[in-house]
Write a protein that holds these residues in place. Structure first.
Motif, PDB file in Angstrom:
ATOM      1  N   PHE A  38     -34.963  23.442  22.482  1.00  0.00           N
ATOM      2  CA  PHE A  38     -35.607  22.448  21.629  1.00  0.00           C
ATOM      3  C   PHE A  38     -37.293  23.051  22.412  1.00  0.00           C
ATOM      4  N   VAL A  39     -38.101  22.542  21.610  1.00  0.00           N
ATOM      5  CA  VAL A  39     -39.405  22.478  21.887  1.00  0.00           C
ATOM      6  C   VAL A  39     -40.462  21.603  22.723  1.00  0.00           C
ATOM      7  N   ALA A  53     -46.088  21.943  11.995  1.00  0.00           N
ATOM      8  CA  ALA A  53     -44.924  21.323  12.119  1.00  0.00           C
ATOM      9  C   ALA A  53     -45.041  19.899  12.802  1.00  0.00           C
ATOM     10  N   GLY A  54     -45.939  19.760  13.702  1.00  0.00           N
ATOM     11  CA  GLY A  54     -46.225  18.604  14.132  1.00  0.00           C
ATOM     12  C   GLY A  54     -46.368  17.522  13.321  1.00  0.00           C
ATOM     13  N   GLY A  57     -43.747  15.956  11.312  1.00  0.00           N
ATOM     14  CA  GLY A  57     -43.200  14.847  11.741  1.00  0.00           C
ATOM     15  C   GLY A  57     -43.625  13.453  11.520  1.00  0.00           C
ATOM     16  N   GLN A  60     -42.616  12.519   8.199  1.00  0.00           N
ATOM     17  CA  GLN A  60     -41.022  12.157   8.077  1.00  0.00           C
ATOM     18  C   GLN A  60     -40.922  10.805   8.270  1.00  0.00           C
ATOM     19  N   TYR A 122     -43.806   2.593  15.036  1.00  0.00           N
ATOM     20  CA  TYR A 122     -44.509   3.036  16.541  1.00  0.00           C
ATOM     21  C   TYR A 122     -43.816   4.651  16.311  1.00  0.00           C
ATOM     22  N   LYS A 123     -42.598   4.932  15.981  1.00  0.00           N
ATOM     23  CA  LYS A 123     -42.378   6.449  16.010  1.00  0.00           C
ATOM     24  C   LYS A 123     -43.610   7.325  15.223  1.00  0.00           C
ATOM     25  N   ALA A 126     -46.556   7.459  17.424  1.00  0.00           N
ATOM     26  CA  ALA A 126     -46.150   8.456  18.527  1.00  0.00           C
ATOM     27  C   ALA A 126     -46.231   9.707  18.147  1.00  0.00           C
ATOM     28  N   ASN A 127     -45.951  10.167  16.896  1.00  0.00           N
ATOM     29  CA  ASN A 127     -46.029  11.552  16.300  1.00  0.00           C
ATOM     30  C   ASN A 127     -47.463  11.799  15.979  1.00  0.00           C
TER      31      ASN A 127
ATOM     32  N   THR B 652     -40.151  15.704  27.111  1.00  0.00           N
ATOM     33  CA  THR B 652     -40.029  14.969  25.896  1.00  0.00           C
ATOM     34  C   THR B 652     -39.708  16.020  24.778  1.00  0.00           C
ATOM     35  N   ARG B 653     -38.780  15.807  24.245  1.00  0.00           N
ATOM     36  CA  ARG B 653     -38.212  16.814  23.168  1.00  0.00           C
ATOM     37  C   ARG B 653     -38.671  16.733  21.878  1.00  0.00           C
ATOM     38  N   PHE B 654     -39.227  17.679  21.390  1.00  0.00           N
ATOM     39  CA  PHE B 654     -39.359  17.566  19.911  1.00  0.00           C
ATOM     40  C   PHE B 654     -38.379  18.232  19.128  1.00  0.00           C
ATOM     41  N   ALA B 657     -37.473  18.290  12.343  1.00  0.00           N
ATOM     42  CA  ALA B 657     -37.891  17.093  11.246  1.00  0.00           C
ATOM     43  C   ALA B 657     -38.147  17.827   9.914  1.00  0.00           C
ATOM     44  N   TYR B 670     -41.553  19.163  13.492  1.00  0.00           N
ATOM     45  CA  TYR B 670     -41.000  18.577  14.657  1.00  0.00           C
ATOM     46  C   TYR B 670     -41.100  17.060  14.722  1.00  0.00           C
ATOM     47  N   ASN B 671     -40.142  16.376  15.340  1.00  0.00           N
ATOM     48  CA  ASN B 671     -40.581  15.213  15.587  1.00  0.00           C
ATOM     49  C   ASN B 671     -40.604  14.648  17.048  1.00  0.00           C
ATOM     50  N   VAL B 672     -41.603  14.098  17.544  1.00  0.00           N
ATOM     51  CA  VAL B 672     -41.685  13.767  18.953  1.00  0.00           C
ATOM     52  C   VAL B 672     -40.752  12.273  18.848  1.00  0.00           C
ATOM     53  N   ALA B 673     -40.087  11.965  19.810  1.00  0.00           N
ATOM     54  CA  ALA B 673     -39.211  10.934  19.891  1.00  0.00           C
ATOM     55  C   ALA B 673     -38.192  10.882  18.846  1.00  0.00           C
ATOM     56  N   GLY B 674     -37.704  11.987  18.582  1.00  0.00           N
ATOM     57  CA  GLY B 674     -36.798  12.298  17.649  1.00  0.00           C
ATOM     58  C   GLY B 674     -35.318  11.859  17.741  1.00  0.00           C
ATOM     59  N   GLY B 730     -42.909   4.099  20.993  1.00  0.00           N
ATOM     60  CA  GLY B 730     -42.190   5.157  19.927  1.00  0.00           C
ATOM     61  C   GLY B 730     -41.115   5.773  20.514  1.00  0.00           C
ATOM     62  N   PHE B 731     -40.387   5.575  21.644  1.00  0.00           N
ATOM     63  CA  PHE B 731     -39.242   6.181  22.296  1.00  0.00           C
ATOM     64  C   PHE B 731     -38.249   5.018  22.607  1.00  0.00           C
TER      65      PHE B 731
END
Lengths: 531, 1023
Positions: A38-39, A53-54, A57, A60, A122-123, A126-127, B652-654, B657, B670-674, B730-731
């Protein structure tokens, strides 16, 4: 001999000492093990591709917010749409959905949609926060104009999510960078200030619609940012700034309407000229589909003559949400009493009748079979009622014209407001014969509010429109009381339809219990009044 | 040259004074090892074979006596071999007595060895002899209860089953991987089946912080040091060990016969719906509930088919062969061994095969330089049973024929739907593949340098490469592989690589009463795990199986995972001994780990321990020593860590997405808090254990009674828990070091030799351990996470259930269960509120024993020996999920096939004194009871119906051996030869109603394999 041995020994020692010190120091550097499947945030925002890419998200999360029942927030519990009473029997979850319509005891801090909507917003934030923090740090961005555009998009999206939160929940925690620590509730005014700042940033950094072509179509544009900013001003009753920005959109950006209203919802005109910002779906990947027809459709029979229903039939679905009789009938007859026959919006918005396999109208005495909302019916390219690739509108030009009309009316220029209002009607009726003539400000307020329903019904803004115009309680009570309406129509006393309970406290949603419990800065007492 | 002159001088002096002559002798009696005087030793003087005098030496071991030249002075002292010296010219003599206590017995400790008598910490040794006493396919099971504080549970009775190992109770809430094994300096974790027990010289269990602490952040669950065999200096040997025998079914379950089964089924249908099924026992009623095959069996007078026998491979053979060669002559010392092991299972198509080879070599190149290395390779293949075949064979209708006319397993297919109504478990046994293959290579290379006297520098590089593959294929003839799957295959591959580079320097310093032993070192370890998983179905044919997984038309799983970590450590140890009886040991280790973020990369783990050899104090009188032969006190305190947390928890994983811009072009993002929603915690750190150990070693009556007692207390803090985050972050969670727990316990080992004569010996050893673990803190402001994980309870193993309160009788009040009928299970209204609600769920037991251990007895008469080894545990309970299935005929909770003879004693209006509910072919509606007898799938806990006392006493093996006399062996040029007959698992005494109460895990009682005994003949031969 002994000397040689001694010498040898010391050489061994020296060599091993050197080798070991070297290796030891290299070991120290090895302690940063890089994950390989994962990144991390830092790794993701490393270059242009990572930034794109970020930002993807962030979008999404909006897609998630609108693909199924969270989408009902803004739609049900208004004069436009209500829940079928049967949904109460589908289990506790769906009973909670009904509760969002009739504001009963399930309209509480543990309601799963109220909680879920909060979480997904909120997700998304956060993104957006991650993008806003990291994108400026990226050096050697291959195309610096894309770098600023992406930042603009991230600001737009963050504003979009906060705009939902502040309208629904009032004062909300406002993290602008990601943290695990809990934040207290920020006063609404400050949240709006941040929203306006983010949107202003977006209006100067996003690209215009015309520039966002091909695979970039669907990204947040300058026009979208301006339109949303105008909506925010309107919500704050800041009509002067709203007027400026709407006029900018209309006069300088030349926003326009599609010629045919029906084209807006046929699934063949996505990202069209009228669309300012829409939520993208695709059947290429089932994760990217929406399942709204299943919620808006009815299992009681297809709305198309000689169709037998199955999951591929437009209008088929789970019988969760239906039009109120106000939206399915009366509003399209106002003010003259007949014009629904000429209003192209009526046939595009409402599945009024349902048919059996022989093409005969089915009559029902309870909710299934009553008129449902048609805008989310699947079209030929979709997989089934659970998986549709049809995009959803967030903002389109018609909304802007109606908001502009509202702005002018509120600024005391009801006559000037007629032009943008009638522009919408002329598209709907194909001519100006049913245009509104001059009237007073108060009457026009109601007219505009009705016109918004006819034009934008079930597109997700109604609850916010009613709240903004101070008509939420009266309109909901008047047009959305399933029990009263049923009794009036059928006269039975043993009726399972729930009664409407909307009250003052419902002007704000409850803060989710999980937030109050897990946020050390809040606690149970930080709840909105009445919950 | 000078020595030679001296000897000549002495010799001539002797010649001159040849005449008998009385003289005054001044003597001193001392310990040959330590040089300490032996006070009050018994001295006797014998002249011409007659004792003339007998007296005690003084408190300093000194004595004075008159003696004729040529007479003997004989000295005895408890615990020492007697010694006799001839009176010569010298008037001052020192008599050195050699201890028979084997004080020089050496124990392997971390990075070195130590004399047992000088140990300051809790270490138990297990000898090669004990390990090879009974055969084992997995070294871990060979260690079971051999040391107090060591808890080993096999995961099942099937060949090749793995084992779970606990050292001193529970040590974490969430992060467990078992103890750290150090094999000749190489670090291994997990399954250690690759090591051939025959290659082992000794195993040391490092139990307390002081013993294990030098392994720092990996020592939380104890350290087990394994030392392999090395050639004896100056000798060569060839050893051949083998055993062969059979395994024989020892059934744990006896099922109903055909006639009783028919009655059960009729009863089960009868009262549920008399309208539909009419009076039971009539042909019309039977036709509704039995299929055509069963009706035929009934018509034939209740033909009974033995399903267990159909999948059984009774009297399955097994054998094991090890050949080892050692050469300790010359400067190059080599040990080589090879193993072949083959165990067929007593279920058809199950079994275990292992091939392994081990070679080690050590070369003294120069006087100051030594090089060595070893390689161990093991390959094993386990054919596991399909998880359901045993249970399904038990519950199959005994009226149902097993094979069709063509001799193939009979599958009953519904003609209208085309789907099978009865799957045949025999096809699972015969046709399904469920195979586990491992390959493990351990290599180790080292160099030892002695630049100056007493200083040893050592550098070693070890690698452990462990590859395991789980393959399965379920063809169309089996339930799991039938339509809609049409063949179901999975290949799951894992590989872990561990490289450990260690560098140490040791220095010994001895001056007068002071002895120092210093150690310093640094190590670097890198670990990597790789896993790939493929799963597919829709195979064109069943001919090829999992190997052709590419031909699966549908891919169900296609995944990979890579993870790893690095640890870099510095450590030091100082041991100081004063006068040989005051011993102090201090260690410190600093670990830096990649699993921790930059805020907390390094952790420090100090320990200190001391021992006081009371027995060696001069003030212990010799009279005391006539009955007290050893007395030592030990104390230790220290920190050990647990770095076993997810390697990615600091990030924190990305997660992936996608979003379809412009409708159809899907953009990857990518989706943070995925997916997992975990907020990376950069300040995570080790779980830390503070362990106090107090111990005493005491021996009586010339060491015929030896007692070792240790008590310990472990406060374990900074335990990792997922902290739920506020959604506005968000997490969803963040891992935090927040929880705490405590484990305390007692370990006792008692060794006695009740009989010790020339011809007959009886030795006995008893281990007893006890521990209690409880959570003391969970999350801030929360003292419970679930009903079974809460403050005050052990972190795992607790059962929280509704309380089974017997069976409803006719005339009972059914207020608690309005839909209930007489014969149904009654649930206790614990809180008395008149309703059954989740508040009525209470703790109904714990799988943690109140005490456990082993009892070993060894009898020897001349050349014949008899060994009996047994283990026991008491006070623990298990949730025997199989029991419900096998006793309760019920569509919802139990099964609607056959039940055991016990289950046959079900409630009927005329048989009311029973705890088995009425048969119910339609199941109990879920709303009737809040949860069934055991049903986990209800979403809640079940009832205590199947919670059973799992206390047991188990004879692990009885072995009768014979050693051939050396006179005979010399003729055939054999060095030693032992033959033996052995029976494994001969007896089990327990109230538990399952295959084996000694199984791992609280919910492991879903049994997949029968119980059996093994009869073996073996020989051990040395050339």
């Amino acid at each position: 001999m002994k000397n040689l041995k001694h010498y040898l020994k010391n050489t061994w020692l020296l060599v091993s000492a050197i080798v070991m010190t070297q290796l030891l120091s290299s070991c120290r550097k090895q302690l940063d093990y890089k994950p390989e499947v994962f990144v991390t945030e830092a790794a993701a925002y490393n270059d242009q591709a990572g930034a794109i890419a970020g930002v993807t998200g962030i979008y999404q999360q909006l897609q998630t917010l609108k693909k199924s029942d969270y989408q009902l927030i803004g739609v049900i519990g208004t004069d436009e749409a209500r829940c079928c009473y049967q949904a109460q029997g589908y289990g506790a979850y769906w009973a909670g959905v009904v509760g969002m319509d009739v504001y009963d005891q399930t309209f509480n801090s543990q309601n799963q949609d109220i909680t879920g909507f909060w979480q997904v917003c909120y997700k998304g934030i956060a993104n957006a926060n991650a993008a806003i923090l990291n994108i400026p740090k990226i050096k050697n961005f291959s195309d610096p104009t894309i770098q600023t555009r992406l930042l603009g998009e991230a600001h737009f999206m963050r504003a979009l999510y906060y705009f939902y939160l502040v309208q629904l929940y009032g004062d909300v925690p406002m993290p602008l960078e990601n943290t695990a620590s809990g934040l207290p509730r920020t006063p609404q005014q400050q949240v709006y200030t941040q929203i306006i700042a983010d949107l202003k940033f977006a209006t100067t950094n996003c690209w215009t619609k015309s520039k966002l072509s091909g695979s970039d179509a669907g990204r947040a544009s300058v026009e979208a940012a301006k339109a949303l900013l105008g909506k925010v001003y309107l919500t704050l009753h800041n009509y002067q700034d709203a007027k400026t920005i709407f006029e900018d959109l209309i006069n300088n950006d030349h926003i326009s309407l599609l010629a045919n209203y029906a084209d807006l919802f046929d699934g063949k005109h996505e990202n069209n000229a009228e669309s300012l910002f829409e939520i993208q779906y695709s059947t290429d990947n089932t994760d990217n589909t929406q399942g709204l027809q299943n919620i808006y459709g009815s299992y009681a029979g297809p709305p198309v003559k000689f169709e037998t229903f199955d999951i591929h039939t437009p209008g088929y679905g789970g019988t969760v949400v239906m039009a109120t009789s106000y939206y399915s009938d009366s509003v399209f007859m106002k003010p003259f009493g007949f014009e629904y026959q000429y209003d192209s919006r009526y046939t595009s918005s409402i599945n009024h009748d349902r048919y059996d396999g022989n093409g005969n109208t089915m009559s029902w005495w309870v909710d299934p079979g009553l008129p449902t909302i048609k805008k989310y019916d699947i079209s030929s390219g979709d997989i089934d009622v659970y998986h549709s690739g049809k995009n959803l509108y967030y903002l389109r030009s018609a909304d802007v014209f109606l908001m502009y009309a509202e702005t002018l009316n509120e600024l005391g220029q009801p006559d000037a407001a007629l032009a943008p209002l009638n522009k919408i009607r002329e598209r709907a009726f194909g001519n100006n014969t049913l245009d509104f003539g001059p009237t007073d400000q108060t009457t026009l307020r109601d007219i505009i509010l009705d016109e918004r329903s006819r034009e934008l019904g079930a597109e997700g803004w109604r609850w916010f429109d009613l709240k903004r115009t101070g008509t939420l309680l009266t309109r909901v009570k008047r047009y959305d009381d399933p029990q009263r309406d049923f009794l009036k129509k059928n006269g039975s006393t043993s009726d399972p339809h729930p009664a409407q309970n909307v009250s003052d406290k419902n002007m704000l949603y409850p803060i989710p219990l999980t937030e109050l419990q897990n946020n050390p800065a809040l606690g149970l007492k930080a709840q909105n009044p009445g919950y | 040259m000078r020595k030679l002159l001296l000897i000549l001088l002495l010799l001539s002096a002797g010649l001159i004074n040849a005449n008998a002559q009385q003289r005054k002798i001044n003597g001193t009696v001392k310990d040959s090892q330590t040089g300490q005087p032996l006070p009050f030793a018994t001295v006797s003087v014998e002249t011409a074979g007659k004792q003339v005098r007998k007296f005690a030496a003084d408190q300093n071991g000194n004595f004075t006596t008159d003696a004729d030249a040529g007479s003997f002075i004989k000295v005895t002292f408890t615990g020492y071999d007697p010694k006799q010296v001839t009176v010569g010219d010298s008037t001052n003599i020192t008599i050195l007595l050699k201890s028979n206590r084997n004080l020089s017995e050496v124990v392997v400790i971390a990075y070195g060895t130590e004399k047992r008598k000088d140990l300051t910490s809790a270490v138990t040794s297990i000898s090669a002899q004990q390990i090879s006493e009974a055969p084992s396919t997995n070294l871990a099971t060979a260690l079971a209860s051999r040391a107090p504080g060591l808890e080993v549970h096999s995961t099942g009775t099937q060949p090749g089953a793995s084992a779970s190992v606990n050292v001193r109770g529970l040590n974490s809430i969430s992060q467990l991987e078992g103890p750290l094994y150090i094999v000749d300096g190489n670090a291994l974790v997990g399954d250690i089946r690759s090591i051939n027990p025959a290659d082992i010289e000794s195993v040391e269990i490092l139990k307390d912080a002081a013993a294990a602490g030098i392994y720092g952040s990996r020592a939380a669950e104890g350290v087990i040091l394994i030392t392999t065999k090395r050639p004896k200096a100056g000798a060569t040997s060839i050893n051949f060990d083998m055993y062969t025998g059979i395994q024989s079914n020892n059934p744990a379950y006896h099922m109903l016969n055909a006639r009783d089964y028919a009655k059960l089924k009729r009863t089960g249908f009868q009262d549920a719906d008399p309208g539909t099924f009419g009076a039971m026992g009539t042909d019309t009623a039977d036709a509704k509930i039995f299929n055509a095959f069963e009706l035929q069996s009934i018509a034939n007078g209740y033909t009974s088919y033995d399903w267990q026998k159909a999948i059984m491979n009774n009297n399955a053979p097994m054998g094991n062969y090890t050949l080892s060669v050692a050469n300790g002559t010359g400067s190059n010392r080599v040990y080589f061994s090879g193993l072949y092991q083959d165990q067929q299972g007593i279920l058809k198509n199950t079994g275990y095969k292992k091939y392994s080879g081990f070679i080690s070599d050590e070369t003294q190149i120069r006087s100051f330089l030594k090089l060595g290395g070893s390689v161990n390779y093991a390959h094993d293949v386990t054919n596991n049973p399909s998880p359901d075949e045993y249970r399904e064979s038990l519950t199959q209708s005994p009226l149902q024929p097993i094979y069709d006319a063509g001799g193939n397993p009979l599958i009953v297919v519904d003609r209208t739907t085309g789907t099978p109504t009865i799957f045949n478990p025999v096809t699972l046994a015969l046709d399904a593949t469920n195979m586990y293959t491992t390959n493990r290579t351990n290599t180790n290379l080292y160099m030892e340098l002695t630049p100056i006297k007493n200083l040893v520098l050592r550098s070693s590089l070890g690698a452990d490469v462990y590859q395991a593959e789980q393959d399965s294929y379920y063809p169309r003839t089996t339930g799991p592989g039938y339509s809609p799957h049409n063949g179901l295959a999975e290949i799951y591959n894992t590989r872990s690589t561990d490289v450990l580079w260690e560098n140490t320097a040791t220095y010994n310093y001895l001056k007068g009463d002071h002895e120092f032993n210093l150690l310093g070192g640094f190590t670097f370890e890198r670990h990597q795990d790789i896993a790939t998983d493929m799963k597919g179905d829709q195979f064109p044919t069943d001919l090829l199986g999992y190997k052709a997984i590419g031909s699966a038309a549908e891919k169900l799983q296609d995944n990979s995972n890579y993870s790893g970590w690095d640890v870099r450590s510095l450590f030091a140890r100082a041991i100081y001994k004063f006068k040989g009886r005051y011993i102090l040991n201090a260690t410190i280790r600093q670990d830096g780990s990649s699993r921790f973020g930059s805020d907390n990369k390094f952790g420090v783990f100090p320990t200190v321990s001391g021992a006081w050899r009371v027995i060696d104090e001069p003030w212990i009188g010799y009279k005391v020593k006539t009955w007290l032969s050893d007395f030592k006190l030990r104390a230790s305190y220290g920190l050990v860590g647990n770095q076993n947390l997810p390697y990615d928890a600091i990030y924190t994983r990305f997660d992936p997405a996608t979003y379809p811009f412009n409708g159809s072009s899907v953009t990857s993002g990518y989706n943070v808090a995925g997916t997992n929603g975990v907020f990376g915690n950069n300040s995570l750190q080790w779980e830390v254990q503070h362990q106090l150990n107090l111990g005493a070693d005491i021996a009586f009556l010339d060491n015929r009674i030896q007692l070792s007692v240790d008590v310990y207390n472990k406060d374990i803090s900074s335990l990792l828990m997922p902290l739920p985050l506020q959604p506005s972050s968000g997490f969803s969670t963040e891992l935090v070091n927040v929880a705490a727990m405590n484990t305390k316990g007692v370990d006792i080992q008692l060794k006695v030799t009740p009989v010790r004569t020339k011809d007959f010996t009886w030795q006995s050893s008893l281990n007893w351990s006890k521990y209690t673990s409880k959570v003391t803190k969970l999350l801030p402001g929360r003292d419970s996470i679930s009903q079974s994980l809460r403050v005050g309870l052990p972190p795992s193993g607790t059962y929280v259930n509704y309380v089974f309160d017997g069976i409803y009788q006719q005339g009972d009040n059914f207020a608690l269960d309005p839909n209930g009928k007489p014969g149904d299970i009654k649930i206790k209204d614990v809180n008395g509120d008149g309703k059954i609600t989740p508040l009525d769920e209470v703790v109904t037991g714990s799988s943690i024993p109140k005490g456990y251990g082993s009892f070993w007895n060894y009898f020897r008469y001349k050349s014949i020996s008899l060994t009996v080894y047994s283990t026991y545990a008491y006070g623990q309970k298990l949730n025997n999920l199989t029991y419900t299935n096998l006793t309760y005929y019920n569509a919802t909770y139990g099964n609607t096939g056959n039940v055991t003879v016990e289950g046959g004693n079900y409630w009927t209006p005329t048989n009311t004194n029973t705890n088995i509910p009425r048969p119910n072919a339609f199941g109990t509606p879920l709303k009737t009871l809040p949860a069934g007898p055991n049903l986990q799938s209800d979403g809640g806990g079940g009832s205590s119906y199947s919670i059973q006392n799992a206390s047991y006493f188990k004879i692990q093996h009885i072995t009768l051996g014979y050693d051939f006399s050396s006179t005979l062996l010399n003729k055939i040029k054999v060095h030693n030869l032992n033959i033996y007959a052995q029976v494994l698992n001969p007896f089990l005494f327990t109230g538990y109603k399952g295959v084996d109460p000694d199984v791992a895990g609280a919910n492991a009682a879903t049994e997949i394999y029968p119980r059996y005994r093994t009869f073996l003949l073996g020989l051990k031969m040395g050339l």
